[in-house]
Design a protein around this motif. Sequence first.
Motif, PDB file in Angstrom:
ATOM      1  N   ALA A   4       0.835  -1.208   0.000  1.00 41.52           N
ATOM      2  CA  ALA A   4       0.000   0.000   0.000  1.00 41.52           C
ATOM      3  C   ALA A   4       0.870   1.259   0.000  1.00 41.52           C
ATOM      4  O   ALA A   4       0.581   2.235  -0.702  1.00 41.52           O
ATOM      5  CB  ALA A   4      -0.932   0.005   1.210  1.00 41.52           C
ATOM      6  N   SER A   5       1.956   1.217   0.820  1.00 36.98           N
ATOM      7  CA  SER A   5       2.839   2.392   0.852  1.00 36.98           C
ATOM      8  C   SER A   5       3.570   2.568  -0.461  1.00 36.98           C
ATOM      9  O   SER A   5       3.805   3.698  -0.917  1.00 36.98           O
ATOM     10  CB  SER A   5       3.829   2.265   2.008  1.00 36.98           C
ATOM     11  OG  SER A   5       4.668   1.134   1.821  1.00 36.98           O
ATOM     12  N   ASP A   6       3.945   1.441  -1.116  1.00 37.53           N
ATOM     13  CA  ASP A   6       4.577   1.538  -2.432  1.00 37.53           C
ATOM     14  C   ASP A   6       3.624   2.158  -3.444  1.00 37.53           C
ATOM     15  O   ASP A   6       4.020   2.984  -4.268  1.00 37.53           O
ATOM     16  CB  ASP A   6       5.004   0.146  -2.908  1.00 37.53           C
ATOM     17  CG  ASP A   6       6.228  -0.360  -2.154  1.00 37.53           C
ATOM     18  OD1 ASP A   6       6.921   0.471  -1.544  1.00 37.53           O
ATOM     19  OD2 ASP A   6       6.465  -1.587  -2.173  1.00 37.53           O
ATOM     20  N   ASP A   7       2.361   1.737  -3.366  1.00 35.18           N
ATOM     21  CA  ASP A   7       1.368   2.313  -4.286  1.00 35.18           C
ATOM     22  C   ASP A   7       1.196   3.804  -4.046  1.00 35.18           C
ATOM     23  O   ASP A   7       1.067   4.585  -4.986  1.00 35.18           O
ATOM     24  CB  ASP A   7       0.022   1.594  -4.118  1.00 35.18           C
ATOM     25  CG  ASP A   7       0.069   0.166  -4.635  1.00 35.18           C
ATOM     26  OD1 ASP A   7       0.999  -0.161  -5.392  1.00 35.18           O
ATOM     27  OD2 ASP A   7      -0.817  -0.634  -4.250  1.00 35.18           O
ATOM     28  N   ARG A   8       1.192   4.187  -2.744  1.00 31.93           N
ATOM     29  CA  ARG A   8       1.015   5.598  -2.426  1.00 31.93           C
ATOM     30  C   ARG A   8       2.193   6.426  -2.951  1.00 31.93           C
ATOM     31  O   ARG A   8       2.010   7.506  -3.517  1.00 31.93           O
ATOM     32  CB  ARG A   8       0.890   5.758  -0.916  1.00 31.93           C
ATOM     33  CG  ARG A   8       0.760   7.191  -0.435  1.00 31.93           C
ATOM     34  CD  ARG A   8      -0.455   7.883  -1.028  1.00 31.93           C
ATOM     35  NE  ARG A   8      -1.689   7.219  -0.619  1.00 31.93           N
ATOM     36  CZ  ARG A   8      -2.893   7.513  -1.090  1.00 31.93           C
ATOM     37  NH1 ARG A   8      -2.999   8.441  -2.030  1.00 31.93           N
ATOM     38  NH2 ARG A   8      -3.945   6.880  -0.680  1.00 31.93           N
ATOM     39  N   ARG A   9       3.414   5.917  -2.783  1.00 32.93           N
ATOM     40  CA  ARG A   9       4.581   6.623  -3.299  1.00 32.93           C
ATOM     41  C   ARG A   9       4.534   6.717  -4.821  1.00 32.93           C
ATOM     42  O   ARG A   9       4.888   7.740  -5.403  1.00 32.93           O
ATOM     43  CB  ARG A   9       5.851   5.911  -2.858  1.00 32.93           C
ATOM     44  CG  ARG A   9       6.154   6.026  -1.377  1.00 32.93           C
ATOM     45  CD  ARG A   9       7.489   5.391  -1.045  1.00 32.93           C
ATOM     46  NE  ARG A   9       8.574   6.075  -1.714  1.00 32.93           N
ATOM     47  CZ  ARG A   9       9.843   5.670  -1.647  1.00 32.93           C
ATOM     48  NH1 ARG A   9      10.165   4.582  -0.966  1.00 32.93           N
ATOM     49  NH2 ARG A   9      10.782   6.351  -2.283  1.00 32.93           N
ATOM     50  N   GLU A  11       1.843   6.827  -6.645  1.00 30.49           N
ATOM     51  CA  GLU A  11       0.824   7.809  -7.015  1.00 30.49           C
ATOM     52  C   GLU A  11       1.339   9.235  -6.821  1.00 30.49           C
ATOM     53  O   GLU A  11       1.052  10.127  -7.623  1.00 30.49           O
ATOM     54  CB  GLU A  11      -0.441   7.569  -6.178  1.00 30.49           C
ATOM     55  CG  GLU A  11      -1.175   6.291  -6.559  1.00 30.49           C
ATOM     56  CD  GLU A  11      -2.358   6.025  -5.648  1.00 30.49           C
ATOM     57  OE1 GLU A  11      -2.551   6.821  -4.702  1.00 30.49           O
ATOM     58  OE2 GLU A  11      -3.069   5.030  -5.879  1.00 30.49           O
ATOM     59  N   ARG A  12       2.094   9.441  -5.729  1.00 29.66           N
ATOM     60  CA  ARG A  12       2.647  10.776  -5.489  1.00 29.66           C
ATOM     61  C   ARG A  12       3.669  11.140  -6.566  1.00 29.66           C
ATOM     62  O   ARG A  12       3.714  12.273  -7.034  1.00 29.66           O
ATOM     63  CB  ARG A  12       3.292  10.823  -4.102  1.00 29.66           C
ATOM     64  CG  ARG A  12       2.284  10.755  -2.957  1.00 29.66           C
ATOM     65  CD  ARG A  12       2.983  10.711  -1.617  1.00 29.66           C
ATOM     66  NE  ARG A  12       2.014  10.680  -0.515  1.00 29.66           N
ATOM     67  CZ  ARG A  12       2.353  10.573   0.776  1.00 29.66           C
ATOM     68  NH1 ARG A  12       3.640  10.497   1.115  1.00 29.66           N
ATOM     69  NH2 ARG A  12       1.415  10.541   1.700  1.00 29.66           N
ATOM     70  N   TRP A  83      -5.526  14.238  -8.407  1.00 28.95           N
ATOM     71  CA  TRP A  83      -4.294  13.944  -7.665  1.00 28.95           C
ATOM     72  C   TRP A  83      -3.879  15.074  -6.724  1.00 28.95           C
ATOM     73  O   TRP A  83      -2.708  15.194  -6.390  1.00 28.95           O
ATOM     74  CB  TRP A  83      -3.149  13.682  -8.648  1.00 28.95           C
ATOM     75  CG  TRP A  83      -3.347  12.474  -9.521  1.00 28.95           C
ATOM     76  CD1 TRP A  83      -3.345  11.173  -9.120  1.00 28.95           C
ATOM     77  CD2 TRP A  83      -3.573  12.478 -10.919  1.00 28.95           C
ATOM     78  NE1 TRP A  83      -3.559  10.348 -10.191  1.00 28.95           N
ATOM     79  CE2 TRP A  83      -3.698  11.125 -11.326  1.00 28.95           C
ATOM     80  CE3 TRP A  83      -3.685  13.463 -11.893  1.00 28.95           C
ATOM     81  CZ2 TRP A  83      -3.938  10.748 -12.639  1.00 28.95           C
ATOM     82  CZ3 TRP A  83      -3.925  13.107 -13.210  1.00 28.95           C
ATOM     83  CH2 TRP A  83      -4.047  11.764 -13.570  1.00 28.95           C
ATOM     84  N   ARG A  85      -4.278  15.664  -3.447  1.00 30.33           N
ATOM     85  CA  ARG A  85      -3.645  15.268  -2.189  1.00 30.33           C
ATOM     86  C   ARG A  85      -2.269  14.659  -2.431  1.00 30.33           C
ATOM     87  O   ARG A  85      -1.310  14.950  -1.705  1.00 30.33           O
ATOM     88  CB  ARG A  85      -4.540  14.272  -1.460  1.00 30.33           C
ATOM     89  CG  ARG A  85      -5.843  14.879  -0.929  1.00 30.33           C
ATOM     90  CD  ARG A  85      -6.627  13.854  -0.143  1.00 30.33           C
ATOM     91  NE  ARG A  85      -7.851  14.421   0.403  1.00 30.33           N
ATOM     92  CZ  ARG A  85      -8.742  13.727   1.119  1.00 30.33           C
ATOM     93  NH1 ARG A  85      -8.508  12.435   1.374  1.00 30.33           N
ATOM     94  NH2 ARG A  85      -9.837  14.307   1.576  1.00 30.33           N
ATOM     95  N   ASP A  86      -2.182  13.810  -3.432  1.00 32.00           N
ATOM     96  CA  ASP A  86      -0.884  13.195  -3.737  1.00 32.00           C
ATOM     97  C   ASP A  86       0.140  14.252  -4.156  1.00 32.00           C
ATOM     98  O   ASP A  86       1.318  14.166  -3.782  1.00 32.00           O
ATOM     99  CB  ASP A  86      -1.044  12.161  -4.849  1.00 32.00           C
ATOM    100  CG  ASP A  86      -1.882  10.974  -4.413  1.00 32.00           C
ATOM    101  OD1 ASP A  86      -1.737  10.560  -3.242  1.00 32.00           O
ATOM    102  OD2 ASP A  86      -2.670  10.474  -5.226  1.00 32.00           O
TER     103      ASP A  86
END
Length: 311
Positions: A4-9, A11-12, A83, A85-86
Motif C-alpha cells: 500500500a505504501s509503495d502504491d502511495r509513493r 501515485e505521489r 491527484w 492530495r498526492d
Amino acid sequence: MTAASDDRRGERRFALVAFAAWLATTVGWWALAFAPLPVADTWLAQARAVCFGTLPNGLPDTWGWGALVVSPLAMLGLLLAIWGRDLAAALGALADRRLGLAVIGLVAAVPLAGGLWVGQRVLEARELDDAFASAEEYGPLPHDYPRGELPAPQLGLVDQHGEIVTLEALGGRPALVTFAFGHCRTICPVVVRTVREAALDCRAGDRPIDDLSIVVVSLDPWRDTPSSLPGLAEAWELSELPDAHVLSGEVERVLEVLEAWNMPIERDPKTGDIRHPGLVAVVAADGSHAYSFNSPPTDWVVEALRRLERG
C-alpha cells in the motif's frame, strides 16, 4: 514496506510528474505566444496567428487570451481534482530537502519571470496603440507644409532579393523611404505600417497610384544581415507589395547611408536596442527629397503623394 505504501509513493510520484508536465506545457504555450523570436522565422508568426490570433499591436486576440488562460487552468483543475492530495504530499516531501526546495524555487521563478515579460509586452503594445491613436489626431496635412527640391541621398544597399538598390534602380517613380529594424517592437511597426497602408491607399480609389516604391532601410545592420531580409519583408507584410525593398548591408556602409539621410540613432552596444525617430521620406519621381515627416499619420503620406501627382 507494504504494498500500500509503495502504491502511495507511486501515485505521489506520478502526480508530481503530471504537474511538471502541465507546467512545462503551459510555459511552452505562453512562450509560443510571447517569447522574442527571430523575425526570419515567419512560420512561428503564422503559428501564433493560428493558435492565438494576432492584433495589429502584436498581442493575441481576445479568444487567444482565452486559450492561453482557460485551457491551462482547466487542465490544472482536473489534475488537482484527481491527484491534489498526492501532489501536495509530493511537494511537501520535496520541500523537506534542500535540493528539492531549490528546485521548487527555480520552477516557481520561471512563471514569475514569464509574467513580468508578458506584462512588459502588454505595456509596449499599449504604447504602440497610443502611437497610432495620437497620429490620427494630427488633422489634415497643412496646405503650406514645406516641399523640398534638393536631390534625395543615395541608397546603394542590398535588398531581400540580393540586388543593390539605388534611387536610379527605382525606375524614376515616387518612393516612400523609411527606417526600421527587426527587433524593434515600438516605433518601427508604426512607421512600416504607415508606409504600407499609404501605398495600399494610393493604389485604391478613383485615381490609383500604382507606380510607387517602398524602401525600408535597416537601422540595425549588426543583426539585420542580408540573409535575414526576406524574413523581415514577410514579417512586415511587404513581400506581397510590388517594388517593396528592405535594405541592409555592411555596417559601415549602412551607417553612411543613415548619416546621408540625417537619420540619427543611439545604439546600446550591450542590448542592441536602438533609439531613433520615425522618419518617413517622400521621394519624387525626379529623385528630389520632396517631403520629410516624423511618425506621420497615413493620411499625411497619402496626401503628400497626391500633391506630387498633381505637380
